[in-house]
Structure formats: C-alpha cells, structure tokens
Motif scaffolding. Structure first.
Motif, PDB file in Angstrom:
ATOM      1  N   GLU A   1       2.160  -6.695   5.817  1.00 19.02           N
ATOM      2  CA  GLU A   1       1.434  -5.741   6.635  1.00 19.02           C
ATOM      3  C   GLU A   1       1.274  -4.407   5.913  1.00 19.02           C
ATOM      4  O   GLU A   1       2.129  -3.981   5.131  1.00 19.02           O
ATOM      5  CB  GLU A   1       2.118  -5.513   7.999  1.00 19.02           C
ATOM      6  CG  GLU A   1       3.427  -4.780   7.956  1.00 19.02           C
ATOM      7  CD  GLU A   1       3.979  -4.448   9.334  1.00 19.02           C
ATOM      8  OE1 GLU A   1       3.258  -4.607  10.358  1.00 19.02           O
ATOM      9  OE2 GLU A   1       5.146  -4.016   9.404  1.00 19.02           O
ATOM     10  N   PHE A   2       0.173  -3.777   6.202  1.00 17.39           N
ATOM     11  CA  PHE A   2      -0.130  -2.457   5.667  1.00 17.39           C
ATOM     12  C   PHE A   2       0.851  -1.422   6.213  1.00 17.39           C
ATOM     13  O   PHE A   2       1.210  -1.464   7.401  1.00 17.39           O
ATOM     14  CB  PHE A   2      -1.563  -2.078   6.073  1.00 17.39           C
ATOM     15  CG  PHE A   2      -1.865  -0.618   5.928  1.00 17.39           C
ATOM     16  CD1 PHE A   2      -1.846   0.219   7.030  1.00 17.39           C
ATOM     17  CD2 PHE A   2      -2.164  -0.085   4.688  1.00 17.39           C
ATOM     18  CE1 PHE A   2      -2.115   1.560   6.912  1.00 17.39           C
ATOM     19  CE2 PHE A   2      -2.433   1.261   4.548  1.00 17.39           C
ATOM     20  CZ  PHE A   2      -2.415   2.084   5.662  1.00 17.39           C
TER      21      PHE A   2
ATOM     22  N   GLU B   1       3.808 -11.979   8.154  1.00 21.55           N
ATOM     23  CA  GLU B   1       2.780 -11.731   7.158  1.00 21.55           C
ATOM     24  C   GLU B   1       2.966 -10.328   6.568  1.00 21.55           C
ATOM     25  O   GLU B   1       3.549  -9.441   7.188  1.00 21.55           O
ATOM     26  CB  GLU B   1       1.392 -11.855   7.795  1.00 21.55           C
ATOM     27  CG  GLU B   1       1.036 -13.269   8.215  1.00 21.55           C
ATOM     28  CD  GLU B   1      -0.416 -13.400   8.633  1.00 21.55           C
ATOM     29  OE1 GLU B   1      -0.838 -14.538   8.902  1.00 21.55           O
ATOM     30  OE2 GLU B   1      -1.126 -12.385   8.679  1.00 21.55           O
TER      31      GLU B   1
ATOM     32  N   SER C   1     -12.732   2.109   5.400  1.00 26.08           N
ATOM     33  CA  SER C   1     -12.371   1.110   6.407  1.00 26.08           C
ATOM     34  C   SER C   1     -11.729  -0.134   5.797  1.00 26.08           C
ATOM     35  O   SER C   1     -11.139  -0.940   6.518  1.00 26.08           O
ATOM     36  CB  SER C   1     -13.593   0.727   7.232  1.00 26.08           C
ATOM     37  OG  SER C   1     -14.607   0.208   6.399  1.00 26.08           O
ATOM     38  N   TYR C   2     -11.836  -0.295   4.492  1.00 27.28           N
ATOM     39  CA  TYR C   2     -11.243  -1.461   3.831  1.00 27.28           C
ATOM     40  C   TYR C   2      -9.911  -1.145   3.167  1.00 27.28           C
ATOM     41  O   TYR C   2      -9.248  -2.048   2.655  1.00 27.28           O
ATOM     42  CB  TYR C   2     -12.209  -2.014   2.783  1.00 27.28           C
ATOM     43  CG  TYR C   2     -13.281  -2.925   3.342  1.00 27.28           C
ATOM     44  CD1 TYR C   2     -13.437  -4.227   2.876  1.00 27.28           C
ATOM     45  CD2 TYR C   2     -14.130  -2.485   4.335  1.00 27.28           C
ATOM     46  CE1 TYR C   2     -14.410  -5.061   3.385  1.00 27.28           C
ATOM     47  CE2 TYR C   2     -15.115  -3.302   4.861  1.00 27.28           C
ATOM     48  CZ  TYR C   2     -15.257  -4.600   4.379  1.00 27.28           C
ATOM     49  OH  TYR C   2     -16.230  -5.406   4.888  1.00 27.28           O
TER      50      TYR C   2
ATOM     51  N   ASN D   1      -7.021  -0.465   4.221  1.00 28.40           N
ATOM     52  CA  ASN D   1      -5.805  -0.957   4.834  1.00 28.40           C
ATOM     53  C   ASN D   1      -5.656  -2.474   4.703  1.00 28.40           C
ATOM     54  O   ASN D   1      -4.715  -3.055   5.237  1.00 28.40           O
ATOM     55  CB  ASN D   1      -5.762  -0.579   6.318  1.00 28.40           C
ATOM     56  CG  ASN D   1      -5.733   0.922   6.525  1.00 28.40           C
ATOM     57  OD1 ASN D   1      -5.747   1.686   5.574  1.00 28.40           O
ATOM     58  ND2 ASN D   1      -5.713   1.356   7.764  1.00 28.40           N
ATOM     59  N   ARG D   2      -6.581  -3.092   3.999  1.00 26.92           N
ATOM     60  CA  ARG D   2      -6.566  -4.549   3.833  1.00 26.92           C
ATOM     61  C   ARG D   2      -5.922  -4.942   2.523  1.00 26.92           C
ATOM     62  O   ARG D   2      -6.267  -4.412   1.469  1.00 26.92           O
ATOM     63  CB  ARG D   2      -7.998  -5.093   3.888  1.00 26.92           C
ATOM     64  CG  ARG D   2      -8.662  -4.930   5.228  1.00 26.92           C
ATOM     65  CD  ARG D   2     -10.129  -5.289   5.185  1.00 26.92           C
ATOM     66  NE  ARG D   2     -10.383  -6.549   4.477  1.00 26.92           N
ATOM     67  CZ  ARG D   2     -11.480  -7.284   4.653  1.00 26.92           C
ATOM     68  NH1 ARG D   2     -12.387  -6.885   5.516  1.00 26.92           N
ATOM     69  NH2 ARG D   2     -11.659  -8.389   3.962  1.00 26.92           N
ATOM     70  N   ALA D   3      -5.032  -5.910   2.591  1.00 27.43           N
ATOM     71  CA  ALA D   3      -4.336  -6.355   1.376  1.00 27.43           C
ATOM     72  C   ALA D   3      -5.314  -6.922   0.357  1.00 27.43           C
ATOM     73  O   ALA D   3      -5.117  -6.754  -0.856  1.00 27.43           O
ATOM     74  CB  ALA D   3      -3.266  -7.388   1.720  1.00 27.43           C
ATOM     75  N   ASP D   4      -6.346  -7.585   0.815  1.00 24.81           N
ATOM     76  CA  ASP D   4      -7.291  -8.212  -0.124  1.00 24.81           C
ATOM     77  C   ASP D   4      -8.206  -7.205  -0.808  1.00 24.81           C
ATOM     78  O   ASP D   4      -9.033  -7.596  -1.644  1.00 24.81           O
ATOM     79  CB  ASP D   4      -8.095  -9.326   0.539  1.00 24.81           C
ATOM     80  CG  ASP D   4      -8.944  -8.847   1.711  1.00 24.81           C
ATOM     81  OD1 ASP D   4      -9.555  -9.699   2.376  1.00 24.81           O
ATOM     82  OD2 ASP D   4      -8.979  -7.633   1.972  1.00 24.81           O
ATOM     83  N   SER D   5      -8.075  -5.925  -0.479  1.00 25.53           N
ATOM     84  CA  SER D   5      -8.829  -4.881  -1.169  1.00 25.53           C
ATOM     85  C   SER D   5      -8.145  -4.441  -2.461  1.00 25.53           C
ATOM     86  O   SER D   5      -8.738  -3.701  -3.235  1.00 25.53           O
ATOM     87  CB  SER D   5      -9.023  -3.659  -0.262  1.00 25.53           C
ATOM     88  OG  SER D   5      -9.856  -3.971   0.842  1.00 25.53           O
TER      89      SER D   5
END
Length: 126
Positions: A45-46, A43, A105-106, A108-112
């Motif tokens: 990854e950050f 997948e 906190s968001y 590092n998320r791809a969906d951000s």
C-alpha cells in the motif's frame, strides 16, 4: 539504478523512526519518489510520495499528521519521518522511484514506479 533504504527497526507504540532512501544511478529529479509498505497477508500500500518538481507531498490518510516525507537533493536522499507510531504501522517499507514525470493522480500507484529498494522492516510493539 539502486535505491538503498535503511532506518527500520523495533520501536514501542508512540515512538519514532526515520527511514532513509539513497538513490543512485539515476537523476534524482527524474521522477517522483515514494514510500510503500507491505505487511504479511496484505497487498502493498501507498504511504507517502513527493513530487520532485513541485516538492508537493501526499500521504495515506491513516498516516497524515504523523509521517513526513522530505528530500535532500545534495545527498540524493529522501526520508520518511514517522512519529506516534502504532502497531498497525508494522510492515516492510519500500522506497520507490519513477524515471519520468507522472501526473499527480497516478503518483500513489505502485505501478507508476520503475525502481524499488530492498525494503526495511518496521515493527511497532504495543
């Protein structure tokens, strides 16, 4: 909006590369920017991100101390300086940008992230 990533290539273990990502069609500071990577069968990854307001950065644990993300506001460009590269760093690296402020906190998320570059291949040989 376009994110143009470049700088990938083939390098021996222990070597260095610098990735660049030029942002156009958006206000450079409109949202955080980040680097993600994806290798075959895994997948996305950050890897690293920068908060464009504070300048704060964060990194994947396995790259801390080896990778550095920076920005040049005058060139609308972010960079990922990668040193002491390892074979496990081999992946396609993607630049990403958000179009709004995101809580830390968001980040590092791809969906951000709203925009993605085309990816640049990094291959590290042992």
């Amino acid at each position: 909006v376009q994110l143009q990533a470049s700088g990938g290539g083939l390098v021996q273990a222990g070597g260095s590369l610098r990735l660049s990502c030029v942002s156009s069609g958006r206000a450079f500071n409109s949202g955080p920017m980040a680097w993600f990577r994806q290798s075959p069968g895994k997948e996305r990854e950050f890897v690293a991100r920068i908060d464009m307001w504070s300048g704060n950065t964060d990194y994947l644990n396995s790259v801390k101390g080896r990778f550095t993300m920076s920005r040049d506001n005058a060139k609308n460009t972010v960079y990922l300086e990668m040193n002491s590269l390892k074979p496990e760093d081999t992946a396609v690296y993607y630049c990403a940008a958000g179009n709004r402020r995101i809580i830390t906190s968001y980040m590092n998320r791809a969906d951000s992230y709203d925009y993605w570059g085309q990816g640049t291949q990094v291959t590290v040989s042992s």
